[in-house]
Design a protein around this motif. Structure first.
Motif, PDB file in Angstrom:
ATOM      1  N   LYS A   1      -2.129 -22.099 -23.557  1.00 52.16           N
ATOM      2  CA  LYS A   1      -2.770 -21.024 -22.477  1.00 52.16           C
ATOM      3  C   LYS A   1      -4.068 -21.007 -22.857  1.00 52.16           C
ATOM      4  O   LYS A   1      -4.593 -21.216 -24.273  1.00 52.16           O
ATOM      5  N   PHE A   2      -4.959 -20.715 -21.993  1.00 53.55           N
ATOM      6  CA  PHE A   2      -6.391 -20.456 -22.470  1.00 53.55           C
ATOM      7  C   PHE A   2      -6.597 -19.196 -22.646  1.00 53.55           C
ATOM      8  O   PHE A   2      -6.189 -18.268 -22.028  1.00 53.55           O
ATOM      9  N   ILE A   3      -7.243 -18.892 -23.961  1.00 52.98           N
ATOM     10  CA  ILE A   3      -7.456 -17.694 -24.388  1.00 52.98           C
ATOM     11  C   ILE A   3      -9.047 -17.573 -24.720  1.00 52.98           C
ATOM     12  O   ILE A   3      -9.634 -18.635 -24.995  1.00 52.98           O
ATOM     13  N   PRO A   4      -9.619 -16.362 -24.803  1.00 56.44           N
ATOM     14  CA  PRO A   4     -10.802 -16.194 -25.007  1.00 56.44           C
ATOM     15  C   PRO A   4     -11.205 -16.654 -26.438  1.00 56.44           C
ATOM     16  O   PRO A   4     -10.329 -16.232 -27.174  1.00 56.44           O
ATOM     17  N   GLY A   5     -12.421 -17.176 -26.569  1.00 60.20           N
ATOM     18  CA  GLY A   5     -12.591 -17.505 -27.923  1.00 60.20           C
ATOM     19  C   GLY A   5     -13.445 -18.972 -28.146  1.00 60.20           C
ATOM     20  O   GLY A   5     -13.191 -19.660 -27.219  1.00 60.20           O
ATOM     21  N   GLY A   6     -13.681 -19.238 -29.335  1.00 57.62           N
ATOM     22  CA  GLY A   6     -14.331 -20.468 -29.528  1.00 57.62           C
ATOM     23  C   GLY A   6     -15.678 -20.738 -28.477  1.00 57.62           C
ATOM     24  O   GLY A   6     -15.907 -19.933 -27.902  1.00 57.62           O
ATOM     25  N   LEU A   7     -16.105 -22.088 -28.716  1.00 55.33           N
ATOM     26  CA  LEU A   7     -17.234 -22.435 -27.759  1.00 55.33           C
ATOM     27  C   LEU A   7     -16.681 -23.402 -26.758  1.00 55.33           C
ATOM     28  O   LEU A   7     -16.737 -24.649 -26.800  1.00 55.33           O
ATOM     29  N   GLY A   8     -15.940 -22.892 -25.684  1.00 51.01           N
ATOM     30  CA  GLY A   8     -15.149 -23.753 -24.828  1.00 51.01           C
ATOM     31  C   GLY A   8     -16.091 -24.239 -23.639  1.00 51.01           C
ATOM     32  O   GLY A   8     -17.422 -23.983 -23.823  1.00 51.01           O
ATOM     33  N   SER A   9     -15.538 -24.543 -22.447  1.00 53.36           N
ATOM     34  CA  SER A   9     -16.363 -25.135 -21.605  1.00 53.36           C
ATOM     35  C   SER A   9     -17.286 -24.169 -20.863  1.00 53.36           C
ATOM     36  O   SER A   9     -18.251 -24.662 -20.240  1.00 53.36           O
ATOM     37  N   ARG A  10     -17.075 -22.760 -20.856  1.00 54.26           N
ATOM     38  CA  ARG A  10     -17.841 -22.051 -19.925  1.00 54.26           C
ATOM     39  C   ARG A  10     -19.112 -21.534 -20.719  1.00 54.26           C
ATOM     40  O   ARG A  10     -20.070 -21.186 -20.298  1.00 54.26           O
ATOM     41  N   TYR A  11     -19.299 -22.093 -22.081  1.00 58.01           N
ATOM     42  CA  TYR A  11     -20.157 -21.820 -22.815  1.00 58.01           C
ATOM     43  C   TYR A  11     -21.327 -22.671 -22.732  1.00 58.01           C
ATOM     44  O   TYR A  11     -21.437 -23.793 -22.626  1.00 58.01           O
ATOM     45  N   ALA A  12     -22.748 -22.081 -22.176  1.00 56.65           N
ATOM     46  CA  ALA A  12     -23.727 -22.742 -21.818  1.00 56.65           C
ATOM     47  C   ALA A  12     -24.388 -22.976 -23.321  1.00 56.65           C
ATOM     48  O   ALA A  12     -24.943 -22.226 -24.018  1.00 56.65           O
ATOM     49  N   ASP A  13     -24.648 -24.325 -23.265  1.00 59.92           N
ATOM     50  CA  ASP A  13     -25.301 -24.860 -24.652  1.00 59.92           C
ATOM     51  C   ASP A  13     -26.862 -25.047 -24.374  1.00 59.92           C
ATOM     52  O   ASP A  13     -27.123 -25.018 -23.307  1.00 59.92           O
ATOM     53  N   GLN A  14     -27.437 -25.455 -25.568  1.00 59.33           N
ATOM     54  CA  GLN A  14     -28.854 -25.626 -25.810  1.00 59.33           C
ATOM     55  C   GLN A  14     -29.255 -26.922 -24.650  1.00 59.33           C
ATOM     56  O   GLN A  14     -30.326 -26.674 -23.775  1.00 59.33           O
ATOM     57  N   MET A  15     -28.457 -27.902 -24.584  1.00 61.25           N
ATOM     58  CA  MET A  15     -28.881 -28.806 -23.489  1.00 61.25           C
ATOM     59  C   MET A  15     -28.751 -28.150 -22.163  1.00 61.25           C
ATOM     60  O   MET A  15     -29.598 -28.590 -21.250  1.00 61.25           O
ATOM     61  N   LYS A  16     -27.620 -27.435 -21.831  1.00 66.24           N
ATOM     62  CA  LYS A  16     -27.793 -26.843 -20.428  1.00 66.24           C
ATOM     63  C   LYS A  16     -28.869 -26.014 -20.018  1.00 66.24           C
ATOM     64  O   LYS A  16     -29.625 -26.057 -19.085  1.00 66.24           O
ATOM     65  N   VAL A  17     -29.263 -25.140 -20.939  1.00 64.44           N
ATOM     66  CA  VAL A  17     -30.507 -24.408 -20.946  1.00 64.44           C
ATOM     67  C   VAL A  17     -31.865 -25.153 -20.903  1.00 64.44           C
ATOM     68  O   VAL A  17     -32.470 -25.073 -19.978  1.00 64.44           O
ATOM     69  N   PHE A  18     -31.897 -26.201 -21.686  1.00 64.12           N
ATOM     70  CA  PHE A  18     -32.927 -27.071 -21.526  1.00 64.12           C
ATOM     71  C   PHE A  18     -33.249 -27.660 -20.226  1.00 64.12           C
ATOM     72  O   PHE A  18     -34.044 -28.014 -19.562  1.00 64.12           O
ATOM     73  N   ASN A  19     -32.056 -28.318 -19.831  1.00 65.57           N
ATOM     74  CA  ASN A  19     -31.945 -28.956 -18.572  1.00 65.57           C
ATOM     75  C   ASN A  19     -32.438 -28.390 -17.390  1.00 65.57           C
ATOM     76  O   ASN A  19     -32.954 -28.696 -16.358  1.00 65.57           O
ATOM     77  N   ASP A  20     -32.350 -26.797 -17.340  1.00 62.60           N
ATOM     78  CA  ASP A  20     -32.835 -26.125 -16.216  1.00 62.60           C
ATOM     79  C   ASP A  20     -34.287 -25.817 -16.753  1.00 62.60           C
ATOM     80  O   ASP A  20     -35.145 -25.879 -15.828  1.00 62.60           O
ATOM     81  N   LEU A  21     -34.205 -24.924 -17.646  1.00 57.49           N
ATOM     82  CA  LEU A  21     -35.629 -24.162 -17.942  1.00 57.49           C
ATOM     83  C   LEU A  21     -36.709 -25.001 -18.343  1.00 57.49           C
ATOM     84  O   LEU A  21     -37.963 -25.054 -18.059  1.00 57.49           O
ATOM     85  N   GLY A  22     -36.388 -25.939 -19.485  1.00 53.69           N
ATOM     86  CA  GLY A  22     -37.494 -26.903 -20.149  1.00 53.69           C
ATOM     87  C   GLY A  22     -37.704 -27.982 -19.072  1.00 53.69           C
ATOM     88  O   GLY A  22     -38.869 -28.136 -18.783  1.00 53.69           O
ATOM     89  N   GLN A  23     -36.658 -28.490 -18.205  1.00 49.46           N
ATOM     90  CA  GLN A  23     -36.947 -29.534 -17.438  1.00 49.46           C
ATOM     91  C   GLN A  23     -37.744 -29.037 -16.181  1.00 49.46           C
ATOM     92  O   GLN A  23     -38.653 -29.469 -15.623  1.00 49.46           O
ATOM     93  N   GLY A  24     -37.524 -27.697 -15.845  1.00 47.53           N
ATOM     94  CA  GLY A  24     -38.371 -26.969 -15.019  1.00 47.53           C
ATOM     95  C   GLY A  24     -39.700 -26.755 -15.436  1.00 47.53           C
ATOM     96  O   GLY A  24     -40.591 -27.271 -14.507  1.00 47.53           O
ATOM     97  N   VAL A  25     -39.979 -26.400 -16.464  1.00 46.62           N
ATOM     98  CA  VAL A  25     -41.331 -26.649 -17.030  1.00 46.62           C
ATOM     99  C   VAL A  25     -41.933 -27.833 -17.015  1.00 46.62           C
ATOM    100  O   VAL A  25     -43.028 -28.052 -16.378  1.00 46.62           O
ATOM    101  N   LEU A  26     -41.472 -29.227 -17.274  1.00 47.39           N
ATOM    102  CA  LEU A  26     -41.950 -30.400 -17.284  1.00 47.39           C
ATOM    103  C   LEU A  26     -41.919 -30.869 -15.596  1.00 47.39           C
ATOM    104  O   LEU A  26     -43.211 -31.338 -15.577  1.00 47.39           O
ATOM    105  N   ASP A  27     -41.180 -30.656 -14.899  1.00 50.02           N
ATOM    106  CA  ASP A  27     -41.187 -30.861 -13.463  1.00 50.02           C
ATOM    107  C   ASP A  27     -42.486 -30.263 -13.060  1.00 50.02           C
ATOM    108  O   ASP A  27     -43.414 -31.156 -12.366  1.00 50.02           O
ATOM    109  N   ASN A  28     -42.713 -28.950 -13.135  1.00 52.28           N
ATOM    110  CA  ASN A  28     -43.846 -28.461 -12.823  1.00 52.28           C
ATOM    111  C   ASN A  28     -45.113 -29.024 -13.397  1.00 52.28           C
ATOM    112  O   ASN A  28     -46.216 -29.328 -12.404  1.00 52.28           O
TER     113      ASN A  28
END
Ligand code: ADP
Ligand code: MG
Length: 365
Positions: free
Chosen positions: A68-95
């Motif tokens: 069963k899926f229970i809350p905890g750990g750093l599972g798939s829903r967790y937005a990691d550093q790469m996810k955040v870079f891919n939007d925000l950091g890459q957004g800065v670079l694209d501009n």
């Protein structure tokens, strides 16, 4: 020129030890880009905010022994550093590659995850070092004869007590750009974590005249310092075919903690520091409020850019010629409810600001 709104993202981090020890409840929930905060003393009282992006980095879901899926750990829903870079950091670079000035600000109370997102800890590198490397990778790998990167510079400033310290300042030939990244990592993470085996070489770089950071005090040099702000600035200039020059500057800021300084109980130096640190952050708040008012009510207002060091440095980024992103960092815990709510309100104001970004393009002289 295009009028575009400041783009706003929020990110909620996992409980820290103190919150776990206090048996904290999570008061934040996110549903696509809608963030809801629930008043722990009155659970009926919920407020929802819609931002451009909401990052759930509180926890994921893990499978327990029964599958069963229970809350905890750093599972798939967790937005990691790469996810955040891919939007925000890459957004800065694209501009930046398009010739727009770009700015990224991280706002939130101490301990909410600003430095984690912007600078990073250990193997979890943040946006600034990744942007740094990515910028240099693109420039170094350029095969296009019609593009000539003419000038690139990188500097890292610390603002503390309304004083600016230059930590790194370097103008580079594209071939020596990697040095900037290495110096940056060295300054912020020390030799051990990133540069095993390379430490000796890097120490030489840091003390060589070209790359030596300006004198710094002992208290400097930790992204966990809550009263300092760290500002990374890049500038690049490129010659394109048909004698066009494009250029861009990038500003990325890890702001000081936004919580109100507890004035009672502070004395002497501590009080002076607290007051002065607040000046840059308070002025940033005033600038943001005034700009939001200008955008919403179409009123002409005096914008108090000149009242603090930070807002002077960011003048064109705020309400001027820049594409701006703000990331608001949130604690998930009930014990931080008031501060987190005020961060969400701040972010909501920032969303109303309109910038007039133009491509920095001109005929080559
Ligand atoms: P701030 O710079 O806002 O004062 P920090 O970035 O130093 O806060 O974060 C405080 C603590 O929380 C650090 O130990 C950091 O590792 C942890 N932390 C923050 N954000 C996250 C996250 N998204 N995922 C995991 N840990 C985080
Ligand atoms: Mg910090």
């Amino acid at each position: 020129p295009n009028l575009d709104s400041v783009k706003v993202a929020v990110r909620v981090r996992p409980f820290n030890q103190r919150e776990k020890d206090a048996g904290s409840q999570c008061v934040i929930s996110m549903n696509s880009n809608c963030t809801t905060i629930c008043d722990p003393r009155n659970p009926e009282n919920r407020k929802s905010f819609t931002f451009d992006i909401a990052y759930w980095s509180h926890s994921g879901f893990i499978k327990n022994a029964d599958g069963k899926f229970i809350p905890g750990g750093l599972g798939s829903r967790y937005a990691d550093q790469m996810k955040v870079f891919n939007d925000l950091g890459q957004g800065v670079l694209d501009n930046a590659w398009q010739g727009y000035n770009a700015t990224l600000l991280a706002y939130g109370q101490t301990g909410s995850g600003k430095s984690y997102s912007m600078i990073g800890y250990g193997a979890n590198r943040g946006i600034i070092p990744i942007v740094c490397e990515e910028l240099f990778r693109v420039i170094n790998n350029n095969q296009d004869k019609n593009k000539q990167y003419q000038q690139v510079s990188f500097s890292m400033l610390e603002i503390y007590n309304e004083q600016v310290k230059m930590l790194i300042s370097k103008q580079c030939a594209p071939s020596s750009l990697k040095i900037c990244v290495d110096v940056f990592l060295f300054l912020f993470f020390g030799g051990g974590k990133y540069l095993k085996g390379e430490t000796e070489g890097i120490s030489k770089l840091v003390t060589s005249p070209a790359t030596r950071p300006m004198p710094r005090t002992d208290r400097l040099n930790s992204p966990s310092d809550s009263t300092s702000m760290y500002l990374a600035q890049f500038f690049y200039k490129i010659f394109l075919e048909e004698n066009i020059t494009k250029q861009s500057s990038i500003n990325m800021v890890d702001l000081a903690g936004s919580e109100r300084q507890k004035v009672s109980g502070s004395e002497g130096d501590r009080l002076r520091e607290g007051t002065a640190v607040n000046l840059s952050l308070t002025t940033l708040g005033n600038v943001i409020s005034s700009l939001a008012e200008v955008a919403v009510r179409k009123r002409v207002l005096h914008i108090p850019y000149r009242d603090s060091v930070l807002t002077k440095l960011l003048q064109s980024a705020l309400g001027g010629n820049s594409r701006t992103i703000m990331m608001a960092a949130l604690s998930p815990a009930d014990i931080c409810y008031e501060e987190t709510l005020s961060t969400l309100r701040y972010a909501e104001r920032a969303k109303k600001i309109k910038n007039k970004a133009v491509v920095n393009k001109s005929p080559t002289e």
